[in-house]
Design a protein around this motif. Structure first.
Motif, PDB file in Angstrom:
ATOM      1  N   LEU D 160       0.841  -1.205   0.000  1.00  0.00           N
ATOM      2  CA  LEU D 160       0.000   0.000   0.000  1.00  0.00           C
ATOM      3  C   LEU D 160       0.867   1.243   0.000  1.00  0.00           C
ATOM      4  O   LEU D 160       0.652   2.182  -0.762  1.00  0.00           O
ATOM      5  CB  LEU D 160      -0.910   0.007   1.235  1.00  0.00           C
ATOM      6  N   VAL D 161       1.866   1.220   0.878  1.00  0.00           N
ATOM      7  CA  VAL D 161       2.730   2.395   0.982  1.00  0.00           C
ATOM      8  C   VAL D 161       3.520   2.606  -0.309  1.00  0.00           C
ATOM      9  O   VAL D 161       3.587   3.708  -0.846  1.00  0.00           O
ATOM     10  CB  VAL D 161       3.688   2.238   2.182  1.00  0.00           C
ATOM     11  N   LEU D 162       4.079   1.514  -0.823  1.00  0.00           N
ATOM     12  CA  LEU D 162       4.919   1.639  -2.013  1.00  0.00           C
ATOM     13  C   LEU D 162       4.121   2.029  -3.243  1.00  0.00           C
ATOM     14  O   LEU D 162       4.573   2.798  -4.082  1.00  0.00           O
ATOM     15  CB  LEU D 162       5.644   0.322  -2.265  1.00  0.00           C
ATOM     16  N   ARG D 164       1.571   3.795  -3.329  1.00  0.00           N
ATOM     17  CA  ARG D 164       1.287   5.220  -3.246  1.00  0.00           C
ATOM     18  C   ARG D 164       2.501   6.034  -3.689  1.00  0.00           C
ATOM     19  O   ARG D 164       2.389   6.959  -4.497  1.00  0.00           O
ATOM     20  CB  ARG D 164       0.890   5.604  -1.835  1.00  0.00           C
ATOM     21  N   ASP D 165       3.653   5.636  -3.175  1.00  0.00           N
ATOM     22  CA  ASP D 165       4.860   6.339  -3.588  1.00  0.00           C
ATOM     23  C   ASP D 165       5.044   6.238  -5.096  1.00  0.00           C
ATOM     24  O   ASP D 165       5.437   7.194  -5.755  1.00  0.00           O
ATOM     25  CB  ASP D 165       6.085   5.738  -2.878  1.00  0.00           C
ATOM     26  N   PHE D 168       2.618   8.507  -7.004  1.00  0.00           N
ATOM     27  CA  PHE D 168       2.983   9.927  -6.939  1.00  0.00           C
ATOM     28  C   PHE D 168       4.387  10.185  -7.488  1.00  0.00           C
ATOM     29  O   PHE D 168       4.877  11.304  -7.433  1.00  0.00           O
ATOM     30  CB  PHE D 168       2.879  10.438  -5.501  1.00  0.00           C
TER      31      PHE D 168
END
Lengths: 194, 194, 194, 194
Positions: D160-162, D164-165, D168
């Motif tokens: 999830l975090v990656l 998003r990165d 963006f």
DNA sequence: GATGAATGAGCGTTCATTCAT
DNA sequence: CATGAATGAACGCTCATTCAT
């Protein structure tokens, strides 16, 4: 209710309210109320407050220009055209005091100032009957050789003041008085030794 | 700090701000800030916003009247006095554009309208140099036999418009132009066959 | 009431409300009401809504960083520091579920995205204890040679999900479970054959 | 136009808009415009805004599940299935960033929270391929004996975090990086001494 | 006197939802 | 079925005014 009628209602309501109380005293909510619609409805017809106000102004300006163009034969001598034109403006506003009040509010506001700049700095508005008479008058040597802006001021400056006095009931502008005033404006712009 | 100095500071700050940005763009808090006082302090010197604005106007008007009275010999002929007076007004505002801007804001607002009503309906302001010249001019038959309000409009109406154009940079009012404009105003008010 | 207390009240009210209902469900009027002040009062302390939200975030972030710095001896081996640090973060949020909810709302909003960009594109935040451990771990060959962003995701990604489950009561994070989870995060980032 | 096509248009328009601008930046009127229908029409197909958003989410979730079920042979060993599955999820979102953006918006909103509660508290979704692998992995002793929710968090939290990165532009997820990340997730969930 | 924090009514604007056509 | 004009509550924010210090 016919289509487009609501748009008219809103513009009329805005015009009346602004004429009576100025821009500051005419919130969208009251314009809506007077027009008999909900606040949000205004935003269907006008993107925002500024647009409403500018459209209102343009529509009024167009109406006046049209009135002037209609009654103005280009065959008459400059002086007669001038007298007719200026008289027509006065009579229009005497007959439509609300329009006058609105125009006054408009020109004395950020809206009016930018509009004015547009007009002066932009190309000459070829449909502007007043400009035409002034420039022709100068060319023919019938009017003083002054910048158009100055002649414009000499012509309409007094009217602005008087109209205001009239609207507020300080001065009465009957037909006879109007004639004399218009003649005086002519005295201000005409060449002295012609 | 001398007594009353704060009062002056507040009025000056208000004048500048209103001249620059209009009434709408001049909240009490900013007037206070520019004057270097706390917001609440304004309310010690002026009951409320309206009072501040009206007092400001009165003080400005008084300053101008004084200026006119000083330079105006009553012994000269009407025409010369008229030319001097009207020229003085123009030159004053050209030299103090902020005062002009303020006056313009003022007259085009609910404040100005009621002030005007007070003046016209109330007793004649005996200190008003302009009134004096106009009424004397009529009496001597040198000026047109028109109501004083009309003569006033013919005299100052054009100036209001031109001053505004000048302030916004649309028209340049140099000495020569001022003279010609003032002469034109005289043409508007003077009797035609004298 | 002590000075500055109102500012705190507003921030606390905002934090609680946003944590409970998200940004969209937290109008200024309700923040004010919960803080026991008038709407306008908020604007004395914060220029506008965005500023309030960002300040709130910064203050929370600072509080967490401080907590981490305090308990973190730099003399211990990487693994022990990692376990302590990650555990501390979990325990902090378990103890302050509202902070977690707020942070989550923040990062999943336009506010958070631009903040994140600032951080990643800007120079490394030297006060950031987490960054320090990760980069040192890589340098010493104890952690996998992956970009810091990836290591960060492997470390905190699971916590974000679990914290949310915990906050909503779907998962219970007791001490024992926290330890096992933190160990598992370590398994994800540590070099495999060391 | 085929039946049901309008419904699809509306859902697609909503998905794109919400992915691009979030819920807050996606009023019904704009969804309608992008879908090429009238605002009111949306309300024929969806009772209200919330229903539209939830149905949208369900349909996306179903699409992903289907994709996972298709490519997932149940005969391979747990580890290979895990790597394939998690990789597939990452690749899916890398290929469909809009879906990811939408999902993210969804889960970080009141909608997502209640949906999650439904799922966890309700009966186990028997069609969920991920659940199946995790529970089987635990049963076979290949994965850590942790609650399914925790294993799920260890697996998908980092993604999830990656993601998003990646979306963006802060981190680039190429094939090689994806493999290494998936392996790291496996490290987090696998039993340590097997 | 002087301060400036606090107030809250009022502003322009948005948008989910309804309903006559 | 489909439309889109109309609604009006709710939002973020401003600012004249008050009043405890």
């Amino acid at each position: 209710m016919k289509k487009g009628e609501k748009r008219e209602d809103i513009m009329l309501a805005a015009m009346e309210l602004i004429a009576e109380r100025g821009f500051h005293g005419s919130p969208m909510s009251e314009i809506a109320e007077r027009a008999g619609v909900a606040t949000g409805t205004i935003y269907h017809y006008f993107e925002n407050r500024d647009v409403l106000i500018n459209e209102l102004h343009l529509s009024l300006e167009e109406k006046i220009q049209e009135m002037l163009r209609e009654g103005c034969s280009e065959e008459q001598p400059i002086r007669e055209r001038f007298l007719f034109l200026v008289g027509a403006v006065v009579r229009y506003f005497v007959a439509n005091p609300l329009h006058y009040r609105y125009m006054e509010q408009y020109f004395n506001s950020p809206y009016g100032v930018s509009r004015r700049r547009d007009k002066i700095l932009g190309e000459a508005d070829s449909g502007d009957v007043v400009s035409k008479i002034l420039s022709e008058g100068v060319k023919q040597g019938i009017m003083k050789n002054l910048p158009e802006g100055v002649l414009f001021a000499l012509t309409f400056g007094p009217l602005l003041v008087l109209m205001r006095d009239h609207v507020f009931g300080f001065e009465t502008l009957d037909e006879k008085m109007i004639s004399r005033i218009v003649e005086s404006c002519w005295d201000a712009v005409r060449s002295r030794y012609v």
